[in-house]
Design a protein around this motif. Structure first.
Motif, PDB file in Angstrom:
ATOM      1  N   GLU A 696     -17.748   5.770 -30.210  1.00  0.00           N
ATOM      2  CA  GLU A 696     -16.754   4.862 -30.794  1.00  0.00           C
ATOM      3  C   GLU A 696     -16.861   4.855 -32.317  1.00  0.00           C
ATOM      4  O   GLU A 696     -15.856   4.848 -33.031  1.00  0.00           O
ATOM      5  CB  GLU A 696     -16.954   3.451 -30.253  1.00  0.00           C
ATOM      6  CG  GLU A 696     -16.569   3.299 -28.793  1.00  0.00           C
ATOM      7  CD  GLU A 696     -16.938   1.936 -28.230  1.00  0.00           C
ATOM      8  OE1 GLU A 696     -16.438   1.595 -27.156  1.00  0.00           O
ATOM      9  OE2 GLU A 696     -17.729   1.218 -28.872  1.00  0.00           O
ATOM     10  N   ALA A 699     -15.257   7.980 -33.795  1.00  0.00           N
ATOM     11  CA  ALA A 699     -13.796   7.866 -33.790  1.00  0.00           C
ATOM     12  C   ALA A 699     -13.311   6.910 -34.869  1.00  0.00           C
ATOM     13  O   ALA A 699     -12.292   7.160 -35.537  1.00  0.00           O
ATOM     14  CB  ALA A 699     -13.323   7.418 -32.406  1.00  0.00           C
ATOM     15  N   GLN A 705     -10.961  11.049 -31.944  1.00  0.00           N
ATOM     16  CA  GLN A 705     -12.097  11.187 -31.049  1.00  0.00           C
ATOM     17  C   GLN A 705     -12.727  12.577 -31.180  1.00  0.00           C
ATOM     18  O   GLN A 705     -12.031  13.554 -31.464  1.00  0.00           O
ATOM     19  CB  GLN A 705     -11.652  10.961 -29.596  1.00  0.00           C
ATOM     20  CG  GLN A 705     -11.256   9.534 -29.290  1.00  0.00           C
ATOM     21  CD  GLN A 705     -10.855   9.371 -27.834  1.00  0.00           C
ATOM     22  OE1 GLN A 705     -10.402  10.321 -27.178  1.00  0.00           O
ATOM     23  NE2 GLN A 705     -11.009   8.163 -27.299  1.00  0.00           N
ATOM     24  N   LEU A 727     -13.763   8.354 -24.162  1.00  0.00           N
ATOM     25  CA  LEU A 727     -13.993   8.209 -25.600  1.00  0.00           C
ATOM     26  C   LEU A 727     -13.994   9.548 -26.329  1.00  0.00           C
ATOM     27  O   LEU A 727     -14.236   9.599 -27.541  1.00  0.00           O
ATOM     28  CB  LEU A 727     -15.332   7.497 -25.845  1.00  0.00           C
ATOM     29  CG  LEU A 727     -15.501   6.124 -25.178  1.00  0.00           C
ATOM     30  CD1 LEU A 727     -16.913   5.600 -25.413  1.00  0.00           C
ATOM     31  CD2 LEU A 727     -14.473   5.155 -25.717  1.00  0.00           C
TER      32      LEU A 727
END
Length: 988
Positions: A696, A699, A705, A727
């Motif tokens: 996360e 990103a 991503q 993810l």
């Protein structure tokens, strides 16, 4: 070999074993290492096929006539004494006793000063003895002349030699020299190539046999056109007179200076030994008399970058080759192709180290075209992408190619054409050690594919003549088929790993018992009886007599319920194994020289067999690996003399990753994160929330991503069921990406977790090596702290690096392979120490379930300001109001929220959105900024607008082939073939 002939056998401790078929040895000649002529240890070496050397010890002196015709007058003046013709059939050795002579004496042409040979009398000097086999296949000797060695006084000998010895005060060498400058005491080392070699035997610009380690083809060595340097194709090395002198003296071996040159201590040893042998006037003052800081060496080190012009196009790093000294992808790939070409031409068994993206696989095809010799390229199973590329590149180069058949692909019984029951039966036999050929042979009447109007497609696919094809393409296991490798250079693309291994573990007891039941001549009833009774010498000897020194596979055992084709070998290993002292046993199989070895893990009751293919009729074997572990390669191929060649220097490797590829590696943890645990353990090994938080955070940092590489178990047993793959854009596991270019243009990646097969894997390969590996775990006698790795000892740590560090780097280098760069976050501390790191990152903390509920509520509530009570009342929040307040305070402290007094009641706070979009769901991550936008500017100069393969190390048209053996054909029509159009992506 029958032994040392008289009268040489009576010379005392002057004999030294030399490996079979070779003429050189690194073994020092000392009282401890030399043998007498009748020593049983020496006899054992000779019976095993070794050569032997005769050292100039005691009163022995040897007249080494490199040019017999030119020295005929000298020979006439010497007393008659025993002599032999050398294995090259072009020189002679005469054996004399000269009391008091302890130095070598060069013999030079009285008119030209050209070296014609030597009197060898220095303690380290030697010649190869009668009956030994020369690298060419010829034999030294036989010994001729009288039955006793002649004795001559040293002074009388020197008088006889006077016409052929140079005036020490006025050396006339006039050739290129190696230089060694000592500050203000400047003095050249006046040793040229032709001070050591005969120009007549080694003329400029002509390929011939190496003067020291020989050649099976007579064409692996050449002196440059200017006579100042030489090239050895076996070792990919260039050098000068000093290097030749060091080899002649036995201080260094050919190629020891590749890459990076020789150390000061080694040069000192070369000079000191040379002074003892009579070269004092051609060398600078002894280094010991000079302060170390005053020493500035300028000896020509051919592969050092600062000496590009030395080799006139031979050196991979020459100015013309590198193009204004800029390392580029194109230059690196050219050098890889060049290295492969040289190895093919030189018939050298070589392990070529070329980093991922340096065009190993494309280079195999281009080098085959350049060298004009047939090759077999072997790679991993199921890699259709790579097979298809190879076939495409062969067509581009005008080469004929044949893809070797796969049993489970081509056989209709094995591939399911006749139903799953047959597939199950075939797989069961195959797992028990039967080959496709065994299955067809022993079940010819039963298999559906053998009872059709047409021949089984698998059998049909093997009906071809290998001589009709320039390149055969197949799997590592195809090397067991002799005609696949006979007369060809075998190129093994990446480490063959367990493809040459067989393991009997869960079925070991049943397989051994079944074999013993069907072999009544063996004095053991079953597996248990064998383990308990093998210490009984009588029973053991009786069993070994039955085996008669070796054990072979028995395919019929594979078709018995519970049997295995390797069961006879397992029994033999249990009878002959040596206890290594760490719970493992090791047994050499066969003659002990082909690399076949068995290990027994007593704790787990498992037999592991390592059975490299024979490669008996192959021209040579070349391994190619981006991150090789040399010890494991040598074991896997059964070739202890597999020479390691590194295409890039250590400094260039760093430059290539960082600047040429523009690969920015960001390390995000100090933990090993071994994610290759068993299914029962993997969920406990994977730090799920930590990994989620990192993905996360990546990103959030980059606005997109990443793609992910991890272990197969982590992917299938943790990430998929827990939704982690949502993810990332794409996921591959380690085994998926080797040799693949799927991530070549991917700019953002993550490698999470390392491959680590555990201490049993390291112990097994250590046992193959004959080393008892016993791990020292962190927390025992190593400090228990982040980043500390298990210590397995020298050999074991090499194996650990293979299964962790090398695999991690291979995975990280799958991204951005097109040269346009990538940012790769590496969530394991197992990158090799030399790899350049662009930045550091850390998962600071992971979020609890309650904190995630609060963040979800803030994102779901309308507006941009909320009270604690409003957040606590949200239906997704299942914690107390006080706990909600604690989490809101933390978000405020981190800068994601602002706050103000609640204007409605003046009490409490109202929480304001102050960058809430930056909050990731699973944790907080700190990443050093590495911007993807910057990658477009990274090393654009290295991108290839055109692609030309400059094979500068190839011999000129019409040059003799390097390794033409009887019955080995050359490829037709090579002279007019060009390298072909640029490949789409010749990265591997």
């Amino acid at each position: 070999m029958t032994g040392v002939p008289a009268p040489l056998a009576d010379l005392g401790k002057v004999f030294i074993p030399i490996p079979p078929g070779e003429k050189g040895t690194d073994r020092e000649r000392t009282e401890e290492t030399l043998f007498e002529g009748d020593d049983p240890i020496l006899d054992a070496y000779l019976e095993a096929g070794h050569n032997y050397g005769i050292a100039a010890r005691g009163d022995l002196a040897i007249v080494d006539e490199d040019e017999p015709d030119a020295l005929a007058d000298l020979v006439d003046r010497l007393p008659e004494t025993p002599w032999q013709v050398s294995g090259s059939r072009s020189s002679n050795h005469r054996f004399l006793l000269v009391p008091g002579l302890e130095n070598d004496i060069p013999l030079d042409d009285p008119e030209t000063g050209e070296n014609l040979g030597h009197i060898k009398a220095a303690p380290q000097s030697y010649v190869v003895g009668p009956g030994s086999r020369h690298p060419s296949g010829n034999y030294y000797g036989p010994l001729r002349g009288p039955d006793e060695l002649a004795t001559i006084d040293e002074d009388d000998l020197r008088d006889l030699l006077e016409p052929w010895t140079t005036d020490d005060d006025e050396p006339d060498h006039g050739h290129g020299t190696g230089r060694c400058t000592h500050g203000d005491r400047d003095r050249d080392a006046d040793v040229g190539v032709y001070d050591v070699l005969s120009r007549r035997r080694y003329p400029e610009g002509k390929r011939c046999e190496h003067p020291f380690h020989g050649s099976s083809t007579g064409s692996n060595f050449m002196v440059s056109e200017d006579g100042e340097t030489f090239r050895c194709w076996r070792h990919g090395a260039t050098g000068n007179g000093l290097h030749l002198l060091g080899m002649e003296l036995g201080v260094i071996s050919c190629g020891d200076w590749v890459p990076g040159g020789l150390s000061t201590d080694t040069w000192r040893e070369v000079f000191d030994t040379a002074r003892e042998r009579g070269y004092a006037d051609q060398l600078p003052d002894p280094i010991e008399s000079i302060e170390p800081e005053d020493v500035e060496h300028h000896a020509i080190l051919p592969n050092a970058l600062r000496h590009h012009a030395v080799t006139d196009g031979w050196d991979w790093t020459s100015d013309g080759y590198r193009g204004e000294d800029a390392l580029t992808i194109e230059a690196a790939r050219d050098r890889t192709t060049d290295a492969i070409t040289n190895a093919i031409e030189g018939c050298d068994d070589v392990l070529i180290e070329a980093l991922p993206t340096m065009g190993k696989t494309y280079g195999e095809v281009a080098a085959t075209a350049a060298a004009g010799e047939p090759t077999t390229i072997l790679t991993c199973r199921g890699n259709n992408e790579q097979y298809e590329k190879l076939e495409e590149w062969c067509a581009d180069h005008g080469l004929t190619a044949k893809r070797l058949p796969s049993f489970f692909d081509k056989c209709d019984t094995a591939n399911g054409e006749y139903g799953d029951d047959w597939v199950d039966a075939v797989e069961r036999w195959y797992d028990r050690g039967a080959t496709g050929q065994d299955i067809h042979k022993h079940h010819a009447g039963d298999l559906p594919c053998q009872n059709q109007p047409h021949e089984c497609p698998y059998t049909s696919a093997w009906r071809f003549d290998p001589d009709d094809y320039d390149i055969l393409i197949g799997h590592y296991s195809h090397a067991y088929v002799p005609r696949v490798t006979a007369g060809r250079t075998v190129l093994i693309d990446e480490f063959p790993g367990d493809d040459y291994e067989t393991t009997l573990d869960l079925g070991l007891e049943r397989a051994v018992s079944r074999f013993l039941e069907t072999t009544p001549a063996l004095p053991f009833d079953d597996y248990t009886d064998l383990l308990e009774g093998r210490a009984d010498d009588d029973r053991r000897v009786e069993a070994l007599d039955w085996f008669d020194g070796d054990a072979d596979r028995d395919p019929l055992q594979a078709f018995d319920d519970g049997g295995h084709a390797a069961a006879p070998i397992a029994v033999y290993a249990l009878l002959t194994g040596d206890d290594l002292g760490n719970g493992w046993e090791r047994a050499l199989l066969g003659n002990g020289f082909d690399g076949h070895v068995a290990t027994f893990d007593r704790a787990r009751g498992a037999i592991h067999l390592l059975e490299p293919p024979a490669f008996e009729a192959a021209r040579n074997v070349i391994g190619l690996d981006g991150t090789p572990t040399v010890t494991m390669w040598r074991l896997a191929l059964g070739r202890s003399r597999l020479n390691h060649r590194q295409v890039l220097t250590d400094d260039e490797r760093v430059e290539y990753i960082r600047d040429v590829l523009g690969l920015h590696l960001v390390r995000t943890t100090d933990a090993v994160k071994g994610y290759a645990a068993g299914e029962a353990e993997i969920a406990n090994r994977v730090t799920l929330d930590d990994d989620r938080a990192l993905l996360e955070g990546i990103a959030a940092e980059h606005g997109q991503q990443p793609a992910l590489i991890t272990t197969k178990r982590a992917k299938e047993h943790v990430y998929e069921p827990e939704g982690v793959l949502d993810l990332v854009t794409e996921t591959k596991h380690y085994g998926d990406v080797l040799g693949s270019n799927e991530y070549a243009s991917t700019r953002l990646g993550a490698v999470i977790g390392s491959r680590n097969y555990g201490p049993d894997f390291v112990a097994k390969w250590g046992a193959y090596h004959g080393t008892a590996v016993e791990p020292r775990f962190p927390g025992e006698d190593l400090p228990l702290e982040a980043g500390v790795r298990t210590d397995y000892g020298d050999v074991g740590n090499e194996i650990r690096q293979h299964m962790t560090e090398h695999q991690t780097l291979q995975a990280a280098m799958r991204f951005g392979r097109d040269g346009n760069g990538a940012v790769v976050y590496v969530h394991t501390n197992t990158l090799p120490d030399w790899v350049p790191i662009a930045g550091e990152g850390r998962v600071l903390r992971t979020r609890s379930q309650g904190e995630r509920e609060v963040v979800a509520a803030l994102n779901a509530l309308p507006g941009t300001a909320w009270t604690t009570a409003e957040v606590a009342a949200h239906p997704d929040v299942n914690i107390t109001r006080q706990q909600v307040f604690t989490h809101l305070e933390r978000l405020y402290d981190r800068g994601y929220l602002d706050r103000e007094q609640n204007p409605q009641d003046g009490r409490g706070y109202r929480w304001l959105d102050d960058d809430l979009h930056r909050v990731t769901e699973h944790g907080e991550v700190e990443l050093e900024p590495v911007e993807l936008d910057d990658l477009d500017e990274v090393r654009q100069v290295v991108r290839m607008s055109t692609y030309t393969w400059n094979l500068t190390n190839s011999p000129s048209e019409g040059a003799p082939g390097a390794c033409q053996s009887p019955g080995v054909r050359s490829l037709p029509g090579r002279a007019g073939r060009e390298g072909g159009d640029p490949p789409d992506s010749p990265a591997d």
